[in-house]
Structures are given as structure tokens and as C-alpha cells.
Design a protein around this motif. Structure first.
Motif, PDB file in Angstrom:
ATOM      1  N   GLN A   1       0.798  -1.226   0.000  1.00 50.39           N
ATOM      2  CA  GLN A   1       0.000   0.000   0.000  1.00 50.39           C
ATOM      3  C   GLN A   1       0.832   1.277   0.000  1.00 50.39           C
ATOM      4  N   HIS A   2       2.068   1.200   0.512  1.00 49.40           N
ATOM      5  CA  HIS A   2       2.894   2.406   0.652  1.00 49.40           C
ATOM      6  C   HIS A   2       4.334   2.164   0.206  1.00 49.40           C
ATOM      7  N   PHE A   3       4.871   3.126  -0.571  1.00 49.53           N
ATOM      8  CA  PHE A   3       6.257   3.059  -1.037  1.00 49.53           C
ATOM      9  C   PHE A   3       7.248   3.336   0.089  1.00 49.53           C
ATOM     10  N   GLU A   4       6.901   4.295   0.943  1.00 47.86           N
ATOM     11  CA  GLU A   4       7.786   4.699   2.039  1.00 47.86           C
ATOM     12  C   GLU A   4       6.969   5.383   3.110  1.00 47.86           C
ATOM     13  N   TYR A   5       7.587   5.576   4.278  1.00 53.77           N
ATOM     14  CA  TYR A   5       6.935   6.229   5.411  1.00 53.77           C
ATOM     15  C   TYR A   5       7.811   7.350   5.932  1.00 53.77           C
ATOM     16  N   SER A   6       7.160   8.355   6.515  1.00 53.34           N
ATOM     17  CA  SER A   6       7.881   9.472   7.102  1.00 53.34           C
ATOM     18  C   SER A   6       6.967  10.169   8.097  1.00 53.34           C
ATOM     19  N   TYR A   7       7.575  10.760   9.104  1.00 56.56           N
ATOM     20  CA  TYR A   7       6.788  11.623   9.981  1.00 56.56           C
ATOM     21  C   TYR A   7       6.708  13.011   9.354  1.00 56.56           C
ATOM     22  N   SER A   8       5.721  13.766   9.715  1.00 58.52           N
ATOM     23  CA  SER A   8       5.445  15.071   9.099  1.00 58.52           C
ATOM     24  C   SER A   8       6.421  16.145   9.560  1.00 58.52           C
ATOM     25  N   ILE A   9       7.688  15.808   9.572  1.00 61.94           N
ATOM     26  CA  ILE A   9       8.724  16.735  10.009  1.00 61.94           C
ATOM     27  C   ILE A   9       8.766  17.942   9.083  1.00 61.94           C
ATOM     28  N   ASN A  10       8.775  17.684   7.804  1.00 63.58           N
ATOM     29  CA  ASN A  10       8.873  18.756   6.819  1.00 63.58           C
ATOM     30  C   ASN A  10       7.922  18.427   5.675  1.00 63.58           C
ATOM     31  N   LEU A  11       6.809  19.149   5.596  1.00 67.49           N
ATOM     32  CA  LEU A  11       5.838  18.886   4.549  1.00 67.49           C
ATOM     33  C   LEU A  11       6.166  19.610   3.252  1.00 67.49           C
ATOM     34  N   ASP A  12       7.164  20.484   3.277  1.00 67.42           N
ATOM     35  CA  ASP A  12       7.533  21.215   2.065  1.00 67.42           C
ATOM     36  C   ASP A  12       7.896  20.234   0.963  1.00 67.42           C
ATOM     37  N   GLY A  13       7.233  20.378  -0.160  1.00 69.19           N
ATOM     38  CA  GLY A  13       7.533  19.529  -1.297  1.00 69.19           C
ATOM     39  C   GLY A  13       6.879  18.165  -1.248  1.00 69.19           C
ATOM     40  N   LYS A  14       6.251  17.819  -0.149  1.00 72.90           N
ATOM     41  CA  LYS A  14       5.561  16.534  -0.060  1.00 72.90           C
ATOM     42  C   LYS A  14       4.121  16.724  -0.524  1.00 72.90           C
ATOM     43  N   LYS A  15       3.668  15.800  -1.304  1.00 69.03           N
ATOM     44  CA  LYS A  15       2.321  15.835  -1.856  1.00 69.03           C
ATOM     45  C   LYS A  15       1.386  15.129  -0.869  1.00 69.03           C
ATOM     46  N   VAL A  16       1.048  15.848   0.219  1.00 70.31           N
ATOM     47  CA  VAL A  16       0.178  15.279   1.255  1.00 70.31           C
ATOM     48  C   VAL A  16      -1.263  15.450   0.795  1.00 70.31           C
ATOM     49  N   HIS A  17      -2.017  14.371   0.858  1.00 73.72           N
ATOM     50  CA  HIS A  17      -3.403  14.428   0.399  1.00 73.72           C
ATOM     51  C   HIS A  17      -4.231  15.329   1.311  1.00 73.72           C
ATOM     52  N   PRO A  18      -5.129  16.129   0.738  1.00 67.67           N
ATOM     53  CA  PRO A  18      -5.963  17.023   1.557  1.00 67.67           C
ATOM     54  C   PRO A  18      -6.749  16.296   2.651  1.00 67.67           C
ATOM     55  N   TYR A  19      -7.179  15.067   2.391  1.00 63.74           N
ATOM     56  CA  TYR A  19      -7.906  14.334   3.432  1.00 63.74           C
ATOM     57  C   TYR A  19      -7.016  14.044   4.638  1.00 63.74           C
ATOM     58  N   SER A  20      -5.738  13.788   4.409  1.00 67.92           N
ATOM     59  CA  SER A  20      -4.815  13.603   5.531  1.00 67.92           C
ATOM     60  C   SER A  20      -4.490  14.932   6.192  1.00 67.92           C
ATOM     61  N   LEU A  21      -4.336  15.986   5.399  1.00 66.78           N
ATOM     62  CA  LEU A  21      -4.093  17.304   5.975  1.00 66.78           C
ATOM     63  C   LEU A  21      -5.226  17.736   6.901  1.00 66.78           C
ATOM     64  N   ASN A  22      -6.444  17.309   6.610  1.00 67.01           N
ATOM     65  CA  ASN A  22      -7.578  17.640   7.489  1.00 67.01           C
ATOM     66  C   ASN A  22      -7.351  17.166   8.921  1.00 67.01           C
ATOM     67  N   TYR A  23      -6.668  16.043   9.082  1.00 68.26           N
ATOM     68  CA  TYR A  23      -6.437  15.499  10.418  1.00 68.26           C
ATOM     69  C   TYR A  23      -5.486  16.364  11.231  1.00 68.26           C
ATOM     70  N   PHE A  24      -4.614  17.124  10.572  1.00 65.15           N
ATOM     71  CA  PHE A  24      -3.661  17.967  11.281  1.00 65.15           C
ATOM     72  C   PHE A  24      -4.381  18.968  12.185  1.00 65.15           C
ATOM     73  N   GLY A  25      -5.583  19.375  11.822  1.00 68.92           N
ATOM     74  CA  GLY A  25      -6.344  20.320  12.629  1.00 68.92           C
ATOM     75  C   GLY A  25      -7.000  19.702  13.843  1.00 68.92           C
ATOM     76  N   PHE A  26      -6.972  18.381  13.972  1.00 67.35           N
ATOM     77  CA  PHE A  26      -7.645  17.701  15.070  1.00 67.35           C
ATOM     78  C   PHE A  26      -6.694  17.272  16.183  1.00 67.35           C
ATOM     79  N   ILE A  27      -5.380  17.380  15.939  1.00 64.45           N
ATOM     80  CA  ILE A  27      -4.444  16.916  16.972  1.00 64.45           C
ATOM     81  C   ILE A  27      -3.811  18.101  17.688  1.00 64.45           C
TER      82      ILE A  27
END
Length: 150
Positions: free
Chosen positions: A124-150
Motif C-alpha cells: 500500500q505504501h512506497f515509504e513512510y515518514s513523519y510530518s517533520i517537513n511537509l515542504d515539497g511533499k504531496k500530502v493528500h488534503p484528506y490527511s491534511l484535514n487530520y492535522f487540525g484535530f491533533i
């Protein structure tokens, strides 16, 4: 039990899917993301998770997904996670191609660990990373929505 492709294709065409998303945070408040290998959301960074199977309780699905997606074999139950709410995800494509849309009803749960998990890449996934630096990462908007809940 997984459905044969044709039966699953019919399900995707005609019904919403129920899934559990795991919003995994480390001690610094960063969220674990995986780069998706399959449609929908192929090529995007997305939180781990997966579908609930027919006749599988939500508790059993949660334990299975924690094991399959995070590599944690035991000790974490759904009651150990913080429920963030119910979300809807709509995609214009599916694993079978662009002519079939996908609709998910998503139950989102937050898990906090005071350490970084080391996740093995999978189908399901090529690689994993923590959201240390989102610059240049193509984070899906549905996942970005969760950032507002934590």
C-alpha cells in the motif's frame, strides 16, 4: 476475507466503503504518513489505515489494522485510541481505474507514541515518514484535514 476483484469492483461502484484511519503521532506531535502505492490517492502521502471487512467488528478491524499497517502485534485496542470523528472521502477513481469513483466513510483514531515507529514498506505504501517537513511533499488534503484535530 477479501472479495474477488469483480465482486469488489461492484461494491465500489454501488456502495460506500467503511474504513479506519490511524493518525499516529510521535512525541513531537508529528503525524506518520505513507506514500500511497495504489489508487485512490496514489502518489500522495496519506495516514495509515484500511477497510473494515464484512462481519468484522470495529474492535477487531482496529487491532488488525494496527498490526498490518503499523507492525504492532498486540496490546493496542480501539479503546486506547482517541476517536477524532467520522469523515467522508470521495475519489474520482479507484484501484480498478479512472471510470469508477470511490466513497469512504472513515472512522479516524489518534494514537500517540513517545517514539517514532519504524514501518516496513508494503503493497500500500512506497515509504513512510513523519510530518517533520511537509515542504515539497504531496500530502493528500484528506490527511491534511487530520492535522487540525491533533
Amino acid at each position: 476475507m477479501w472479495l474477488p476483484d469483480e465482486a469488489f469492483k461492484s461494491v465500489i461502484q454501488n456502495t460506500p466503503l467503511i474504513s479506519i484511519d490511524l493518525i499516529v503521532c510521535n512525541g513531537q506531535g508529528e503525524i506518520l504518513l505513507g506514500k500511497r502505492a495504489n489508487a485512490p490517492a496514489k502518489g500522495y502521502w496519506f495516514v495509515p489505515g484500511g477497510r473494515v471487512r464484512k462481519n468484522e467488528t470495529l474492535d477487531d478491524a482496529f487491532v488488525r489494522l494496527v498490526k498490518e499497517e503499523l507492525g504492532i502485534k498486540s496490546g493496542i485496542a480501539r479503546t486506547d485510541a482517541k476517536f477524532l470523528g467520522v469523515f467522508e472521502h470521495f475519489y474520482e477513481n479507484c484501484v480498478f481505474g479512472k471510470n469508477i469513483s470511490t466513497h469512504y466513510i472513515v472512522l479516524a483514531y489518534e494514537l500517540i507514541f513517545d517514539f517514532d515507529l519504524i514501518i516496513q514498506v508494503n503493497s500500500q505504501h512506497f515509504e513512510y515518514s513523519y510530518s517533520i517537513n511537509l515542504d515539497g511533499k504531496k500530502v493528500h488534503p484528506y490527511s491534511l484535514n487530520y492535522f487540525g484535530f491533533i
